[in-house]
Design a protein around this motif. Structure first.
Motif, mmCIF file in Angstrom:
data_model
loop_
_atom_site.group_PDB
_atom_site.id
_atom_site.type_symbol
_atom_site.label_atom_id
_atom_site.label_comp_id
_atom_site.label_asym_id
_atom_site.label_seq_id
_atom_site.Cartn_x
_atom_site.Cartn_y
_atom_site.Cartn_z
ATOM 1 N N LEU A 105 0.784 -1.200 -0.016
ATOM 2 C CA LEU A 105 -0.033 0.088 -0.153
ATOM 3 C C LEU A 105 0.987 1.348 0.143
ATOM 4 O O LEU A 105 0.578 2.149 -0.799
ATOM 5 N N MET A 106 1.654 1.264 0.778
ATOM 6 C CA MET A 106 2.846 2.543 0.841
ATOM 7 C C MET A 106 3.561 2.681 -0.555
ATOM 8 O O MET A 106 3.657 3.737 -0.875
ATOM 9 N N ASN A 107 3.907 1.549 -1.107
ATOM 10 C CA ASN A 107 4.642 1.804 -2.424
ATOM 11 C C ASN A 107 3.484 2.151 -3.570
ATOM 12 O O ASN A 107 4.014 2.986 -4.184
ATOM 13 N N ALA A 108 2.336 1.578 -3.221
ATOM 14 C CA ALA A 108 1.227 2.042 -4.272
ATOM 15 C C ALA A 108 0.916 3.517 -4.267
ATOM 16 O O ALA A 108 0.914 4.359 -5.104
ATOM 17 N N ALA A 109 1.062 4.064 -2.939
ATOM 18 C CA ALA A 109 0.790 5.638 -2.553
ATOM 19 C C ALA A 109 1.827 6.460 -3.070
ATOM 20 O O ALA A 109 1.569 7.582 -3.717
ATOM 21 N N ALA A 110 2.907 5.941 -2.954
ATOM 22 C CA ALA A 110 4.249 6.719 -3.534
ATOM 23 C C ALA A 110 4.242 6.720 -4.882
ATOM 24 O O ALA A 110 4.551 7.725 -5.465
ATOM 25 N N LEU A 111 3.747 5.659 -5.818
ATOM 26 C CA LEU A 111 3.688 5.558 -7.153
ATOM 27 C C LEU A 111 2.815 6.454 -7.674
ATOM 28 O O LEU A 111 2.977 7.401 -8.687
ATOM 29 N N MET A 112 1.666 6.416 -6.948
ATOM 30 C CA MET A 112 0.640 7.381 -7.338
ATOM 31 C C MET A 112 0.806 8.877 -7.250
ATOM 32 O O MET A 112 0.458 9.810 -7.884
ATOM 33 N N ARG A 113 1.477 8.964 -6.045
ATOM 34 C CA ARG A 113 1.891 10.311 -5.778
ATOM 35 C C ARG A 113 2.832 10.985 -7.077
ATOM 36 O O ARG A 113 2.568 12.207 -7.438
ATOM 37 N N ILE A 142 -4.421 8.362 -2.647
ATOM 38 C CA ILE A 142 -3.251 8.339 -1.899
ATOM 39 C C ILE A 142 -3.416 8.099 -0.522
ATOM 40 O O ILE A 142 -2.815 7.451 0.518
ATOM 41 N N ASP A 143 -4.220 9.009 0.157
ATOM 42 C CA ASP A 143 -4.351 9.039 1.748
ATOM 43 C C ASP A 143 -4.970 8.002 2.100
ATOM 44 O O ASP A 143 -4.364 7.489 3.343
ATOM 45 N N PHE A 144 -5.947 7.193 1.329
ATOM 46 C CA PHE A 144 -6.614 5.899 1.994
ATOM 47 C C PHE A 144 -5.470 4.729 1.989
ATOM 48 O O PHE A 144 -5.340 4.288 3.069
ATOM 49 N N MET A 145 -4.612 4.786 0.966
ATOM 50 C CA MET A 145 -3.694 3.854 1.130
ATOM 51 C C MET A 145 -2.589 3.793 2.235
ATOM 52 O O MET A 145 -2.345 2.903 2.954
ATOM 53 N N ASP A 146 -2.281 5.003 2.226
ATOM 54 C CA ASP A 146 -1.301 5.319 3.429
ATOM 55 C C ASP A 146 -1.810 5.363 4.855
ATOM 56 O O ASP A 146 -1.196 4.440 5.533
ATOM 57 N N TYR A 147 -3.059 5.715 4.781
ATOM 58 C CA TYR A 147 -3.767 5.526 6.131
ATOM 59 C C TYR A 147 -3.747 4.142 6.479
ATOM 60 O O TYR A 147 -3.646 3.904 7.539
ATOM 61 N N TYR A 148 -4.581 3.473 5.489
ATOM 62 C CA TYR A 148 -5.002 1.957 5.927
ATOM 63 C C TYR A 148 -3.759 1.117 6.103
ATOM 64 O O TYR A 148 -3.788 0.155 6.890
ATOM 65 N N ALA A 149 -2.584 1.417 5.399
ATOM 66 C CA ALA A 149 -1.403 0.580 5.725
ATOM 67 C C ALA A 149 -1.061 0.941 7.433
ATOM 68 O O ALA A 149 -0.671 -0.164 8.091
ATOM 69 N N ARG A 150 -1.145 2.196 7.746
ATOM 70 C CA ARG A 150 -0.698 2.343 9.255
ATOM 71 C C ARG A 150 -1.643 1.968 9.947
ATOM 72 O O ARG A 150 -1.305 1.164 11.017
ATOM 73 N N GLU A 151 -3.011 2.005 9.868
ATOM 74 C CA GLU A 151 -4.034 1.361 10.824
ATOM 75 C C GLU A 151 -3.796 -0.019 10.922
ATOM 76 O O GLU A 151 -3.980 -0.579 12.018
ATOM 77 N N PHE A 224 -5.701 1.440 -11.564
ATOM 78 C CA PHE A 224 -5.283 1.210 -10.276
ATOM 79 C C PHE A 224 -4.964 -0.154 -9.906
ATOM 80 O O PHE A 224 -3.847 -0.371 -9.429
ATOM 81 N N TYR A 225 -5.520 -1.149 -10.784
ATOM 82 C CA TYR A 225 -5.126 -2.446 -10.634
ATOM 83 C C TYR A 225 -3.714 -2.625 -11.169
ATOM 84 O O TYR A 225 -2.703 -3.460 -10.446
ATOM 85 N N GLU A 226 -3.231 -2.148 -12.253
ATOM 86 C CA GLU A 226 -1.968 -2.111 -12.719
ATOM 87 C C GLU A 226 -1.040 -1.742 -11.732
ATOM 88 O O GLU A 226 0.094 -2.014 -11.618
ATOM 89 N N LEU A 227 -1.593 -0.737 -11.043
ATOM 90 C CA LEU A 227 -0.584 0.168 -10.138
ATOM 91 C C LEU A 227 -0.493 -0.872 -8.735
ATOM 92 O O LEU A 227 0.902 -0.801 -8.247
ATOM 93 N N MET A 228 -1.316 -1.430 -8.428
ATOM 94 C CA MET A 228 -0.925 -2.392 -7.241
ATOM 95 C C MET A 228 -0.349 -3.617 -7.691
ATOM 96 O O MET A 228 0.428 -3.737 -6.735
ATOM 97 N N VAL A 229 -0.417 -3.935 -8.722
ATOM 98 C CA VAL A 229 0.639 -5.010 -8.967
ATOM 99 C C VAL A 229 2.016 -4.637 -9.177
ATOM 100 O O VAL A 229 2.985 -5.185 -8.940
ATOM 101 N N GLU A 230 2.090 -3.253 -9.620
ATOM 102 C CA GLU A 230 3.447 -2.726 -9.729
ATOM 103 C C GLU A 230 4.071 -2.448 -8.334
ATOM 104 O O GLU A 230 5.411 -2.682 -8.213
ATOM 105 N N SER A 231 3.071 -2.397 -7.397
ATOM 106 C CA SER A 231 3.665 -1.764 -5.947
ATOM 107 C C SER A 231 4.206 -3.208 -5.287
ATOM 108 O O SER A 231 4.713 -2.944 -4.297
ATOM 109 N N GLY A 232 3.866 -4.238 -5.853
ATOM 110 C CA GLY A 232 4.249 -5.456 -5.123
ATOM 111 C C GLY A 232 3.178 -6.569 -4.817
ATOM 112 O O GLY A 232 3.468 -7.569 -4.193
#
Length: 521
Positions: A105-113, A142-151, A224-232
C-alpha cells in the motif's frame, strides 16, 4: 518502509493550478491520456489477462461521441473462475505479514503520488471531473492507501496499543485475522479514491478480492489494478472483473464462498446486496458481512445569526461541486424565515456565475455521468417545477455531452420530492423554516443521514444542533462536502448505509475477525 510508517500521517496536499508549472504539467497529463484513448482492456483472473468479445464501452460524458476505451465484460462462468482464483490466492496471502501487505500500500501511494496528474487526467476524461475535483479524488486515494497501511499495522500490534487485562499464569493475546474472499463494488463518482480505499483496506487486512468496478468508469479501476501489481501486490490477490450487476454482481453476492461485500452506491442496490447476502447459500458456513455506503439527502441549515455570505458560498459549493454527484452533496438548504429572502438571492447570484464547459478546460460545471443519470435528473427537475418555485436553471446544458444547468428551487415543502429523493445531480431545493428548531426538525425529516451542516453564531444553538441533527458527518459553519481521510471518518446512518466510517480508526475492523488465544504458562 518502516521509516515511512513511523512518520506521522499527513493528508496529501491539493495542487495549486494557479501555478503556471502545475497548469502546464496537468495539460501534459491530459495529452498523455488522450493518446491512450480507444484502447482495449482485458479482465484479470488469477493474474492473467482474459479478453472477451462482449465489452463495456466507456464514453466521455462531456463528449459522448468519443470512446475512452473498451473493456472486456465478465460472464457468470468467468465470475466463478475469479472466485476460485481468489480462494486459491487467499491461502497464501493470508499468511503474509502485515508489514509485507502494508508495504504494498505504501509503495502504491508513493507511485500514485509520482503520477498524480496522470491519474487525475483519467478522472477528467472518463468521469467528467474538473481539474480540482479530479486532483482531490487522486489525493484521497493516496491518503486512503497510506492511512490504511498504518492502521492495519496498529491493529496487528493491538496488544501493545490496547493491552488486555493481565491474568497471572496466562499469556492472552487478541489478534485480528482476515475474513476470506470479498467482493468490492466501488462507485463511479469517486472511481479512484473510493475504489482504492475499499480495495486496499480489504487487501491489507489479508483478504483477497474480486473488484467489480462501475461500468461507466472501468478504465480508471484498471489503471489502479496495474498500479497495485507494480507496487508488489501479487497479481492474483485482486481479480479485476468488470461486468453486469444483474449477471455477476448478484451471483457473487450470493456465492457461498463470498465472505464479505464492500459496496458504495445507491440505496436500492445496497438494500438488494444486503438482502441477497443475508440468505445462506448451500455450503455457506458463515454470515456474510456487508459494508455499505448508500448515499444521502444532505442538507445545510442556516439560522438568522449566521454569516449569510459564508452560508451562501457553502450551499453553492456543496450543491454543485462535481455537478452534485456526491453522496455528501448538499441538495437541501433549510433557512430560517428572517434571512430566507436574503440568502435565496445570494445563492441565486452565486449559481448564476458558475461557468459550464468541458472538464478538460477546467470549467466549474461539467457533465453528469451518463444518459441514465441525465434522464433521471431532468425528470426530477420537471417534478420540481410542479412543487416549488424555479429560481434558476432547469434546462439542458451544452450540446455534445450530458450537461444540465445548475438548478435551484425555492419555497420547497418538507415532503416534496425535491426534499426527500436523492437526485444525484446539480439540483438544489431551498425550504423556509419559521425557527431554527423547526429547521433542524426539517433537516431530520428524511430516511437518510449522511452529512449535514449548521450555520449559526449562537453557541447554545450550535450545541443543540450537534446533539440533534441526525447524520454521520455534521459540520458547523462550513460546507457538508470534503471529508478528509483520518480527519473526518466518513459514513452515515439510516438509509445512508452501515455507518462504516471510511478513513477512520475503526474501519479496518470491518475486514478482520478477532481471535483470542490463551496459553497457560
Amino acid at each position: 518502509m518502516k521509516e515511512r510508517m513511523e512518520t506521522p500521517f499527513a493528508n496529501e496536499l491539493m495542487t495549486n493550478f494557479a501555478s503556471e508549472d502545475n497548469h502546464a504539467a496537468f495539460a501534459d497529463a491530459l495529452a498523455l491520456v488522450r493518446a491512450e484513448l480507444g484502447k482495449e482492456y482485458p479482465l484479470h483472473i488469477a493474474g492473467h489477462a482474459v479478453h472477451t468479445s462482449d465489452q463495456i464501452i466507456s464514453i466521455n460524458p462531456a463528449q459522448t461521441d468519443e470512446i475512452v476505451g473498451k473493456v472486456s465484460k465478465a460472464s457468470r462462468e468467468l465470475a466463478e473462475q475469479a472466485m476460485n482464483a481468489a480462494l486459491t490466492a487467499f491461502e497464501s496471502w493470508k499468511n503474509t505479514t502485515v508489514w509485507e501487505r502494508a508495504s504494498c500500500l505504501m509503495n502504491a501511494a508513493a507511485l500514485m503520488r509520482e503520477r498524480k496528474h496522470y491519474f487525475s487526467a483519467w478522472l477528467v476524461i472518463e468521469s467528467g471531473k474538473n481539474w480540482a475535483e479530479a486532483d482531490a479524488d487522486t489525493a484521497e486515494a493516496i491518503d486512503f492507501m497510506d492511512y490504511y497501511a498504518r492502521e492495519m499495522v496498529k491493529l496487528a500490534e493491538t496488544n501493545e496499543h490496547k493491552p488486555l487485562v493481565k491474568l497471572p499464569g496466562e499469556d492472552n493475546r487478541l489478534s485480528y485475522i482476515p475474513l476470506g474472499v470479498g467482493i468490492v463494488i466501488p462507485p463511479w463518482n469517486f472511481p479512484l479514491a473510493i475504489c482504492a480505499g475499499m480495495a486496499t483496506a480489504s487487501i491489507v487486512a489479508g483478504n483477497t478480492i474480486i473488484l467489480k468496478p462501475a461500468s461507466t468508469t472501468p478504465i480508471i479501476a484498471y489503471k489502479f489494478y496495474e498500479l497495485m501489481v507494480e507496487s508488489g501486490m501479487p497479481a492474483d490477490v485482486m481479480q479485476y472483473l468488470p461486468g453486469s450487476g444483474a449477471e455477476i454482481g448478484d451471483y457473487l453476492t450470493s456465492h457461498p464462498k463470498t465472505r464479505f461485500v464492500s459496496f458504495t452506491g445507491s440505496k436500492e442496490i445496497g438494500l438488494r446486496i444486503n438482502r441477497l447476502a443475508a440468505e445462506q447459500a448451500p455450503g455457506q458456513i458463515w454470515m456474510k458481512r456487508v459494508v455499505a455506503e448508500m448515499g444521502g439527502k444532505d442538507g445545510i441549515v442556516v439560522d438568522e445569526t449566521a454569516n449569510i455570505d459564508a452560508a451562501a458560498d457553502a450551499i453553492v459549493a456543496s450543491a454543485f461541486g462535481f455537478q452534485g454527484q456526491k453522496c455528501s452533496a448538499g441538495s437541501r438548504a433549510i433557512v430560517v424565515a428572517d434571512v430566507y429572502d436574503e440568502l435565496v438571492e445570494k445563492v441565486k447570484d452565486r449559481t448564476s456565475r458558475l461557468i459550464m464547459g468541458s472538464p478538460e478546460d477546467n470549467a466549474a460545471v461539467g457533465p453528469v455521468i451518463d444518459k441514465s443519470s441525465f434522464d433521471k435528473i431532468m425528470k426530477a427537475i420537471e417534478i420540481g417545477k410542479s412543487e416549488a418555485r424555479l429560481l434558476i436553471g432547469g434546462n439542458k446544458g451544452l450540446e455534445g455531452g450530458y450537461f444540465i444547468e445548475p438548478t435551484v428551487f425555492a419555497d420547497a415543502g418538507p415532503d416534496d420530492y425535491l426534499m426527500q429523493e436523492e437526485i444525484f445531480g446539480p439540483v438544489l431545493a431551498i425550504a423556509k423554516a419559521e425557527s431554527w428548531q423547526e429547521a433542524i426538525s426539517m433537516y431530520n425529516h428524511t430516511e437518510f443521514g449522511l452529512t449535514g451542516a449548521y450555520f449559526s453564531s449562537d453557541e447554545e444553538r450550535i450545541q443543540t444542533a450537534l446533539q440533534d441533527m441526525h447524520c454521520g458527518n455534521l459540520y458547523i459553519n462550513r460546507k457538508c462536502t470534503g471529508a478528509l481521510v483520518g480527519v473526518h471518518p466518513f459514513g452515515g446512518f439510516n438509509m445512508s448505509g452501515t455507518d462504516s466510517k471510511a478513513g477512520g480508526h475503526d474501519y479496518m475492523l470491518l475486514f478482520t475477525q478477532a481471535k483470542l488465544t490463551s496459553i497457560k504458562v
